[in-house]
Design a protein around this motif. Sequence first.
Motif, PDB file in Angstrom:
ATOM      1  N   LEU A 132       0.833  -1.195   0.000  1.00  0.00           N
ATOM      2  CA  LEU A 132       0.000   0.000   0.000  1.00  0.00           C
ATOM      3  C   LEU A 132       0.870   1.249   0.000  1.00  0.00           C
ATOM      4  O   LEU A 132       1.924   1.287   0.633  1.00  0.00           O
ATOM      5  CB  LEU A 132      -0.915   0.015   1.235  1.00  0.00           C
ATOM      6  N   HIS A 137      -7.186   3.067   2.476  1.00  0.00           N
ATOM      7  CA  HIS A 137      -7.414   1.874   1.674  1.00  0.00           C
ATOM      8  C   HIS A 137      -8.482   0.980   2.303  1.00  0.00           C
ATOM      9  O   HIS A 137      -8.725   1.034   3.506  1.00  0.00           O
ATOM     10  CB  HIS A 137      -6.122   1.064   1.523  1.00  0.00           C
ATOM     11  N   LYS A 161      -7.494   1.899  -3.115  1.00  0.00           N
ATOM     12  CA  LYS A 161      -7.219   3.217  -2.542  1.00  0.00           C
ATOM     13  C   LYS A 161      -8.438   4.100  -2.756  1.00  0.00           C
ATOM     14  O   LYS A 161      -8.925   4.248  -3.878  1.00  0.00           O
ATOM     15  CB  LYS A 161      -6.009   3.867  -3.216  1.00  0.00           C
ATOM     16  N   ALA A 219      -5.076  -0.767  -6.017  1.00  0.00           N
ATOM     17  CA  ALA A 219      -3.716  -0.485  -5.561  1.00  0.00           C
ATOM     18  C   ALA A 219      -2.874  -1.756  -5.448  1.00  0.00           C
ATOM     19  O   ALA A 219      -1.648  -1.689  -5.465  1.00  0.00           O
ATOM     20  CB  ALA A 219      -3.754   0.222  -4.200  1.00  0.00           C
TER      21      ALA A 219
END
Length: 226
Positions: A132, A137, A161, A219
Amino acid sequence: MLTRKQHELICFINDRLDETGVSPSFEEMKEALDLKSKSGVHRLISALEERQFIRRLPNRARALEVLKMPERGAKPVSKVVTLPEASPANVRPLPNPANDVIEIPLHGRIAAGVPIEAFEGASMLAVPAALLGGGEHYALEVAGDSMVEAGILDGDYALIKRQEVARDGEIVVALIDNSEATLKFFRREGAMVRLDPANRAYDPQRYTPAQVRVQGKLAGLLRRYD
């Protein structure tokens, strides 16, 4: 030799196993060690596992086994690092360690085929922090096969995200008519929004901009191998 927190944690786990036969929950471990988040517990357990003091029992939730205890008389070490003074201009945020784990909300299942209802409540999913970047998130479990040519398979966990805008070609969570969500490539086509699958067996979906609300962009992915 264990750090003070590692020593405290293995003693707490061992005492709980002796008392009840069941290992404590991550929340109980967090409170017992006065930690700010359960990610700290994940790090401590991983460190004890690497040193072969404990092991996780497969296919069982909350199952830990103490393999050995610290030697009698061994003192836990306190990590003290003296850093040179630095001016604010030289201070930079430290990156997350590669083995750091954080928890993000897991919101139900999302379609990678026809849209299905998403955000069916929330639990938490432990995710390597290295997957990440910055920002907020959450995770969704993928259902369907319409994104297989992008390497996104049924049962994967899509790490999303949060954001409300998207550029052409990004893989997004699109909320359609405020009721159903899907994971697709986002593209603009004249006055319409086109959501493209990554599977030749599926057709693109076209909507007016008013019908589509971007809920975030992809993401990363997590995949389990049973």
